[in-house]
Write a protein that holds these residues in place. Structure first.
Motif, PDB file in Angstrom:
ATOM      1  N   ARG A 307       0.205   3.156  11.134  1.00  0.00           N
ATOM      2  CA  ARG A 307      -1.150   3.701  11.210  1.00  0.00           C
ATOM      3  C   ARG A 307      -1.993   3.086  12.330  1.00  0.00           C
ATOM      4  O   ARG A 307      -2.572   3.835  13.133  1.00  0.00           O
ATOM      5  CB  ARG A 307      -1.847   3.541   9.855  1.00  0.00           C
ATOM      6  N   PRO A 308      -2.123   1.746  12.443  1.00  0.00           N
ATOM      7  CA  PRO A 308      -3.003   1.208  13.492  1.00  0.00           C
ATOM      8  C   PRO A 308      -2.545   1.561  14.905  1.00  0.00           C
ATOM      9  O   PRO A 308      -3.376   1.818  15.781  1.00  0.00           O
ATOM     10  CB  PRO A 308      -2.971  -0.308  13.252  1.00  0.00           C
ATOM     11  N   SER A 355       4.881   8.694  16.125  1.00  0.00           N
ATOM     12  CA  SER A 355       5.075   9.843  15.239  1.00  0.00           C
ATOM     13  C   SER A 355       6.528   9.997  14.801  1.00  0.00           C
ATOM     14  O   SER A 355       6.796  10.599  13.756  1.00  0.00           O
ATOM     15  CB  SER A 355       4.610  11.131  15.926  1.00  0.00           C
ATOM     16  N   GLY A 356       7.482   9.447  15.560  1.00  0.00           N
ATOM     17  CA  GLY A 356       8.886   9.558  15.171  1.00  0.00           C
ATOM     18  C   GLY A 356       9.150   8.921  13.819  1.00  0.00           C
ATOM     19  O   GLY A 356       9.576   9.588  12.872  1.00  0.00           O
ATOM     20  N   ALA A 357       8.887   7.621  13.708  1.00  0.00           N
ATOM     21  CA  ALA A 357       9.090   6.929  12.438  1.00  0.00           C
ATOM     22  C   ALA A 357       8.137   7.447  11.373  1.00  0.00           C
ATOM     23  O   ALA A 357       8.511   7.595  10.205  1.00  0.00           O
ATOM     24  CB  ALA A 357       8.899   5.425  12.624  1.00  0.00           C
ATOM     25  N   TYR A 358       6.911   7.733  11.768  1.00  0.00           N
ATOM     26  CA  TYR A 358       5.898   8.195  10.814  1.00  0.00           C
ATOM     27  C   TYR A 358       6.345   9.481  10.111  1.00  0.00           C
ATOM     28  O   TYR A 358       6.297   9.581   8.880  1.00  0.00           O
ATOM     29  CB  TYR A 358       4.581   8.418  11.547  1.00  0.00           C
ATOM     30  N   ALA A 416      -6.270  12.771   9.811  1.00  0.00           N
ATOM     31  CA  ALA A 416      -5.061  12.990   9.004  1.00  0.00           C
ATOM     32  C   ALA A 416      -4.284  11.689   8.829  1.00  0.00           C
ATOM     33  O   ALA A 416      -3.767  11.404   7.742  1.00  0.00           O
ATOM     34  CB  ALA A 416      -4.181  14.056   9.657  1.00  0.00           C
ATOM     35  N   VAL A 417      -4.182  10.888   9.898  1.00  0.00           N
ATOM     36  CA  VAL A 417      -3.471   9.610   9.799  1.00  0.00           C
ATOM     37  C   VAL A 417      -4.200   8.670   8.844  1.00  0.00           C
ATOM     38  O   VAL A 417      -3.576   7.968   8.037  1.00  0.00           O
ATOM     39  CB  VAL A 417      -3.327   8.961  11.191  1.00  0.00           C
ATOM     40  N   THR A 423       3.259   4.556   6.138  1.00  0.00           N
ATOM     41  CA  THR A 423       4.660   4.780   5.759  1.00  0.00           C
ATOM     42  C   THR A 423       5.528   3.563   5.995  1.00  0.00           C
ATOM     43  O   THR A 423       6.539   3.373   5.323  1.00  0.00           O
ATOM     44  CB  THR A 423       5.236   5.967   6.539  1.00  0.00           C
ATOM     45  N   GLY A 424       5.166   2.730   6.964  1.00  0.00           N
ATOM     46  CA  GLY A 424       5.980   1.569   7.269  1.00  0.00           C
ATOM     47  C   GLY A 424       6.025   0.545   6.154  1.00  0.00           C
ATOM     48  O   GLY A 424       6.922  -0.277   6.100  1.00  0.00           O
TER      49      GLY A 424
END
Length: 445
Positions: A307-308, A355-358, A416-417, A423-424
């Motif tokens: 997120r950050p 955005s890939g990992a997210y 939205a984020v 998620t991490g």
């Protein structure tokens, strides 16, 4: 419990998977960037010559946008297969479709040769290209995330984003080389060369991709008999909120890429009456900087959370949205390059990297490929029409209206984020979790 792969085999398989994902993404974005740049420089004149210059550019951009309309449909259909028959099979299909379409465009007769049939064939091949690209990037993210460990997922899942920069760099480099041609030579045959080069890239990609094993997590799903036969229905039943949040979160890299890669070139050449070289150089510089920014952002996301770092990229785009156009209006080639580096090479690339990992971590393995691709493709129609929308806004209200579009999109993504999960924290992409053959059951939303 499944037996873990040996370290050597695991490392070899991971290297092949990353290389495969990279080459496929290079081809996807090379294809789309070549088409977008050719639209700005040649396709309006060659395929829509019976209308005014502005109308021809709008018609060419509309054809460009049509390709994005099919991406959600293709993305859903092909991504569904990725959750049913495997990620690897879908990626091979995507690569073949993209290569055939790109090479075909390079061989098309123009309007002066076959009349109205020329733009019709252009649209058909553009649609085929879009079907292939519909699930390419999202599936590459899925494969990269599923081959990684939780500790390095932010970094490895950012590798497809490197393919974006490399593909655009390759396309820009080809056009920059061709810029030495006179206008007559470029319109006569020079514009075809980038498309034919893209066709050749397919063979390299297929050689690498066919040697890659299926993702460890999908293999585990098959062994445990937990493959979902209707992943889209399951996804919408259990992950509706996450699909919406993920789609909004990634909309800035979709819209921003089209503004800064495609519209900016047209704006500099058509509205500001500048040569194409400064804008093309700026795009190249932005992507060169992106080659450093992307892995760095991915590594930072592994250390400090998704997120950050994601928000850092989004707020950077918002902050530089208007200064970007102020710098372009100076018509100073150096400041044009600086503008593209700041907003695109840094801001957009940070967001794209994370955005890939997210996205992968937003969805459980059984529906991950469908979730990632649906979230990405949901904003593709807007992205595809972005150059057309921006051209219309520029004609009606001036550059400030395009700036509002850029800033507004970035702020919506940031919201939205903020509303979504970090998620991490819980490592829901789950290579480690799935190595034991267990799938996480997501709660219904």
């Amino acid at each position: 419990m499944t037996s873990p792969a040996s370290p050597t085999t695991d490392k070899r398989g991971r290297t092949r998977a990353v290389a495969s994902n990279l080459i496929g993404t290079v081809l996807e974005w090379y294809d789309f960037y070549v088409y977008g740049t050719a639209t700005s420089l040649a396709l309006g004149t060659l395929f829509f010559p019976s209308v005014s210059a502005v109308a021809g550019t709008l018609a060419a951009f509309a054809t460009y946008a049509i390709g994005f309309v099919l991406r959600p449909v293709a993305g859903v259909v092909l991504a569904r297969w990725g959750d049913v028959i495997g990620r690897k099979n879908v990626m091979v299909i995507c690569l073949i479709l993209m290569g055939i379409a790109t090479g075909g465009i390079g061989l098309l007769p123009t309007y002066t040769k076959v009349g109205v049939l020329a733009p019709i064939l252009l649209v058909v091949l553009r649609l085929v290209q879009s079907i292939g690209a519909g699930a390419e990037y999202g599936t590459a993210i899925t494969m990269s995330a599923e081959y990684s460990t939780a500790r390095r997922r932010g970094l490895l899942a950012s590798m497809p984003a490197l393919g974006v920069s490399l593909g655009i760099l390759l396309g820009t480099g080809v056009f920059a080389t061709l810029s030495g041609l006179g206008k007559t030579e470029f319109l006569a045959w020079g514009w075809r060369i980038p498309f034919l080069i893209g066709f050749l890239l397919v063979f390299v990609g297929l050689y690498i991709r066919l040697r890659v094993d299926e993702s460890p997590e999908f293999t585990a799903l098959k062994k445990t008999g937990t493959v979902v036969r209707n992943p889209i229905r399951e996804l919408l039943r259990t992950h509706r909120k996450r699909v919406v949040l993920a789609a909004l979160a990634r909309s800035t890299d979709a819209v921003g890429s089209q503004i800064f890669n495609v519209f900016a070139i047209s704006y500099c050449t058509s509205s500001l009456k500048m040569p194409a070289a400064p804008a093309l150089t700026g795009v190249m510089a932005g992507n060169l900087v992106g080659l450093l920014v992307i892995p760095l952002a991915g590594r930072c996301a592994d250390r400090w959370g998704r997120r950050p770092v994601f928000l850092t990229g989004l707020f950077s785009v918002a902050v530089f949205g208007f200064p970007f156009f102020w710098l372009l209006q100076t018509r100073n080639p150096l400041l044009v390059v600086v503008a593209l580096v700041l907003v695109y090479g840094i801001g957009v690339k940070i967001a794209l990297s994370v955005s890939g990992a997210y996205l992968a971590e937003m969805f459980e393995p059984r529906v991950r490929n469908s979730g990632v691709n649906l979230a990405r493709s949901a904003s593709d129609p807007i992205a595809g029409f972005t150059p057309l929308i921006a051209t219309g806004l520029l004609a009606v209200a001036g550059y400030w209206a395009v700036g509002v579009l850029v800033v507004g999109t970035a702020l919506i993504s940031a919201a939205a984020v903020i509303a979504g999960p970090e998620t991490g924290d819980h490592g829901s992409s789950g290579h480690d979790e799935m190595s034991s053959g267990k799938a996480r059951k997501a709660p219904a939303e």
